[in-house]
Design an enzyme around this catalytic site. Structure first.
Site, PDB file in Angstrom:
ATOM      1  N   GLY A 133       0.827  -1.194   0.000  1.00 53.65           N
ATOM      2  CA  GLY A 133       0.000   0.000   0.000  1.00 53.65           C
ATOM      3  C   GLY A 133       0.861   1.244   0.000  1.00 53.65           C
ATOM      4  O   GLY A 133       2.016   1.233   0.427  1.00 53.65           O
ATOM      5  N   SER A 134       0.315   2.334  -0.521  1.00 53.00           N
ATOM      6  CA  SER A 134       1.005   3.613  -0.507  1.00 53.00           C
ATOM      7  C   SER A 134      -0.023   4.722  -0.388  1.00 53.00           C
ATOM      8  O   SER A 134      -1.162   4.586  -0.842  1.00 53.00           O
ATOM      9  CB  SER A 134       1.841   3.805  -1.782  1.00 53.00           C
ATOM     10  OG  SER A 134       1.010   3.825  -2.932  1.00 53.00           O
ATOM     11  N   GLY A 135       0.387   5.815   0.260  1.00 56.29           N
ATOM     12  CA  GLY A 135      -0.513   6.937   0.448  1.00 56.29           C
ATOM     13  C   GLY A 135       0.239   8.238   0.417  1.00 56.29           C
ATOM     14  O   GLY A 135       1.410   8.298   0.009  1.00 56.29           O
ATOM     15  N   TYR A 136      -0.423   9.308   0.866  1.00 57.77           N
ATOM     16  CA  TYR A 136       0.200  10.626   0.859  1.00 57.77           C
ATOM     17  C   TYR A 136       1.452  10.665   1.713  1.00 57.77           C
ATOM     18  O   TYR A 136       2.403  11.378   1.402  1.00 57.77           O
ATOM     19  CB  TYR A 136      -0.784  11.667   1.392  1.00 57.77           C
ATOM     20  CG  TYR A 136      -1.928  11.993   0.463  1.00 57.77           C
ATOM     21  CD1 TYR A 136      -1.968  11.508  -0.842  1.00 57.77           C
ATOM     22  CD2 TYR A 136      -2.978  12.796   0.891  1.00 57.77           C
ATOM     23  CE1 TYR A 136      -3.025  11.802  -1.686  1.00 57.77           C
ATOM     24  CE2 TYR A 136      -4.046  13.102   0.048  1.00 57.77           C
ATOM     25  CZ  TYR A 136      -4.056  12.595  -1.233  1.00 57.77           C
ATOM     26  OH  TYR A 136      -5.104  12.900  -2.060  1.00 57.77           O
ATOM     27  N   THR A 137       1.460   9.881   2.803  1.00 57.36           N
ATOM     28  CA  THR A 137       2.532   9.983   3.785  1.00 57.36           C
ATOM     29  C   THR A 137       3.449   8.776   3.813  1.00 57.36           C
ATOM     30  O   THR A 137       4.666   8.911   3.921  1.00 57.36           O
ATOM     31  CB  THR A 137       1.935  10.169   5.201  1.00 57.36           C
ATOM     32  OG1 THR A 137       1.016  11.254   5.183  1.00 57.36           O
ATOM     33  CG2 THR A 137       3.024  10.434   6.224  1.00 57.36           C
ATOM     34  N   LYS A 138       2.872   7.581   3.695  1.00 54.67           N
ATOM     35  CA  LYS A 138       3.636   6.362   3.979  1.00 54.67           C
ATOM     36  C   LYS A 138       3.591   5.356   2.835  1.00 54.67           C
ATOM     37  O   LYS A 138       2.678   5.381   2.006  1.00 54.67           O
ATOM     38  CB  LYS A 138       3.099   5.714   5.269  1.00 54.67           C
ATOM     39  CG  LYS A 138       3.359   6.531   6.517  1.00 54.67           C
ATOM     40  CD  LYS A 138       2.491   6.086   7.681  1.00 54.67           C
ATOM     41  CE  LYS A 138       1.052   6.493   7.443  1.00 54.67           C
ATOM     42  NZ  LYS A 138       0.194   6.252   8.618  1.00 54.67           N
ATOM     43  N   VAL A 140       4.146   1.038   2.269  1.00 52.33           N
ATOM     44  CA  VAL A 140       4.187  -0.241   2.982  1.00 52.33           C
ATOM     45  C   VAL A 140       4.664  -1.320   2.028  1.00 52.33           C
ATOM     46  O   VAL A 140       4.107  -1.486   0.937  1.00 52.33           O
ATOM     47  CB  VAL A 140       2.806  -0.619   3.554  1.00 52.33           C
ATOM     48  CG1 VAL A 140       2.918  -1.892   4.385  1.00 52.33           C
ATOM     49  CG2 VAL A 140       2.238   0.513   4.395  1.00 52.33           C
ATOM     50  N   LYS A 154       6.731  -0.325   7.111  1.00 49.91           N
ATOM     51  CA  LYS A 154       6.068   0.949   6.817  1.00 49.91           C
ATOM     52  C   LYS A 154       7.057   2.075   7.063  1.00 49.91           C
ATOM     53  O   LYS A 154       7.655   2.160   8.140  1.00 49.91           O
ATOM     54  CB  LYS A 154       4.828   1.115   7.688  1.00 49.91           C
ATOM     55  CG  LYS A 154       4.041   2.397   7.421  1.00 49.91           C
ATOM     56  CD  LYS A 154       2.841   2.536   8.349  1.00 49.91           C
ATOM     57  CE  LYS A 154       1.745   1.559   8.000  1.00 49.91           C
ATOM     58  NZ  LYS A 154       0.480   1.863   8.755  1.00 49.91           N
ATOM     59  N   ASP A 272      -9.831   9.780  10.002  1.00 49.29           N
ATOM     60  CA  ASP A 272      -9.801   9.377   8.594  1.00 49.29           C
ATOM     61  C   ASP A 272     -10.298   7.938   8.500  1.00 49.29           C
ATOM     62  O   ASP A 272      -9.530   7.009   8.274  1.00 49.29           O
ATOM     63  CB  ASP A 272      -8.384   9.514   8.022  1.00 49.29           C
ATOM     64  CG  ASP A 272      -8.339   9.272   6.523  1.00 49.29           C
ATOM     65  OD1 ASP A 272      -9.408   9.318   5.870  1.00 49.29           O
ATOM     66  OD2 ASP A 272      -7.238   9.021   5.982  1.00 49.29           O
TER      67      ASP A 272
END
Length: 495
Positions: A133-138, A140, A154, A272
């Site tokens: 997984g990937s997002g705005y901050t992190k 994985v 992470k 969130d």
């Protein structure tokens, strides 16, 4: 955990940690503002740079303030520290009593937080796998450590939106890495504080010293959280799964929200709240993203200050005599569970004997008439009835006469047919409480001529029954039972 010799020793260590944090704030301020005194008469560009550094320092201090309440001690330890001469009054305004050991371990990740947890040494020789997984901050990653231990790593997504925006605003790679990493540090603290079967397990963490790995300009080292490995929640796949599996996800979520409503940190709100914040570990739902969790209570002067707003519904909660919105975190969590999970996963294909209880849950949570205690009670009631088979009291006794059982045998050369939802994509495999329920299901399928029970069970203890429209012959199998539908016996070949 280290063993302290006396309460005064504990207080002294705690005071030292608070002082250390204060010094770290001062050092970082000097690093970012080293040139500030020289730019007063400088160019507009220099003045802009000084303003950016000051703004970045302010953001770093704000992020630290978010973590401070999560490190608070409790009960007699807090009273002892407050009364100790080793914990001066001026420090008390800075912190509500640190857990000094946890703070030290977060800021010095080269040591293990607990003897059985992992650290930087555990990452030597890691076999990198796929992105989970990937997002705005992190970001994985799925990896395998030495001794074939699968974990998830992470760390800060240095190409993510948060890092990109920080660089645009402040232009300080080291400072931005430190700022963005505070979300991960906060998550590590929360994972240490909030232990629950439906929260992802923190196996350990690693924090590189400055200068290790990529060189940093004034910032700290790279932070990595080592977690048990889960798989992102795929709602489309979950919608196609058997009701029992969907109920399990909702039950785990409600148990989690009940825990968060009275956690060691107080009532925790998930700001969130999205399915992407959760993973599945061996079929069990687990919260994995906690950086936007809040332990703050919303202050109020009247009920009008306690408005819960959602896209299609608003709710007004009471303002308590203490001046905070009563149960706001709990109610927000519960309604988000209703609109993101219950609505899609709970009602469809619920067992007929349980639909009235499912409807009650949907109505009470959709209108926020029930609190989390009542909702958990309703879920546990459904679980009890489902596991005991008491919801099947309407099965006709005569159905048993329609079947012949052959124990110690298994079928071969099966002619499969598909049903939905099935535990197997290639055939019709359903969970049943007992053989009579399997008989009722087979009788309801026009193409079913027999089914087998092998003793394999689901998480609830239900038996997995394999239904088929025909088979060629039988084989010895001490674990299997074949139930042959008599009305269809003439259609079987080789029986």
């Amino acid at each position: 955990m280290p063993v302290l010799g006396s309460p005064l020793c504990a207080a002294a260590l705690l005071a030292f940690v608070v002082s250390s944090v204060s010094v770290s704030l001062l050092i970082r301020s000097l690093q970012l503002g080293a040139n500030k005194g020289n730019v007063t008469k400088g160019t507009a560009e220099d003045q802009d740079l000084a303003w950016r550094r000051s703004a970045l320092l302010h953001q770093l201090n704000e992020r630290r303030k978010e973590i401070i309440p999560l490190l608070s001690a409790r009960g007699s330890e807090k009273k002892m520290l407050a009364e100790s001469r080793y914990f001066p009054q001026q420090h008390q305004s800075f912190s509500a009593m640190f857990d000094y050991n946890l703070w030290n371990e977060i800021t010095d990740g080269s040591r293990r937080m607990l003897m059985d947890e992992m650290d930087c040494d555990s990452l030597v020789g890691v076999q990198t796998g796929n992105v989970l997984g990937s997002g705005y901050t992190k970001l994985v990653l799925k990896v395998v450590l030495r001794e074939d231990q699968p974990v998830a790593l992470k760390f800060v997504n240095e190409q993510g939106n948060d890092m990109e925006k920080c660089l645009q605003d402040f232009g300080d790679p080291g400072g931005c890495l430190e700022l963005v990493a505070y979300k991960l540090k906060k998550e590590i603290v929360l994972l240490q504080r909030l232990k629950h079967p439906n929260i992802i397990k923190l196996r350990g963490h690693c924090m590189e010293e400055p200068g290790q790995g990529l060189e940093r300009d004034g910032g700290g080292g790279r932070v990595t959280a080592i977690l048990e490995q889960g798989y992102p929640l795929q709602m489309i796949q979950l919608l196609q799964s058997p009701w029992e599996e969907r109920f399990r996800v909702c039950l785990g979520l409600v148990r989690l929200l009940h825990f968060l409503s009275r956690s060691p940190l107080g009532s925790v709100g998930l700001l969130d709240f999205q399915p992407r914040q959760f993973v599945l570990v061996s079929g069990e739902l687990k919260l994995t993203d906690l950086d936007d969790a809040s332990v703050e209570e919303t202050p109020c002067r009247s009920d009008g200050d306690c408005l819960l707003q959602f896209p299609h519904r608003n709710f007004t909660l009471p303002c308590s005599a203490a001046g905070v919105c009563r149960d706001l975190n709990q109610k927000r969590n519960l309604y988000n569970a209703y609109r993101y999970f219950f609505t899609y996963l709970l009602p469809h294909q619920a067992p007929p004997g349980l639909t009235h209880l499912v409807d009650h849950i949907m109505n009470s949570t959709g209108e926020l008439r029930a609190d989390i205690n009542q909702t958990l009670g309703s879920f546990e009631e459904i679980l009890l009835l489902y596991k005991s088979g008491l919801h099947l009291d309407n099965l006709p006794p005569s159905i048993i006469r329609d079947y012949t059982v052959m124990r110690g045998l298994a079928t071969a050369g099966d002619v499969e047919y598909r049903c939905w939802p099935s535990f197997s994509p290639r055939g019709c495999v359903l969970a049943v409480h007992s053989a009579p329920e399997g008989m009722a299901l087979c009788s309801a399928h026009p193409q079913c001529t027999s089914f087998s029970l092998s003793g394999e069970t689901t998480w609830s203890g239900h038996l997995l029954a394999s239904f088929r429209s025909g088979f060629s012959h039988l084989l010895p199998d001490g674990r299997s039972e074949v139930y042959l539908r008599r009305a269809k016996a003439s259609e079987q070949s080789g029986v």
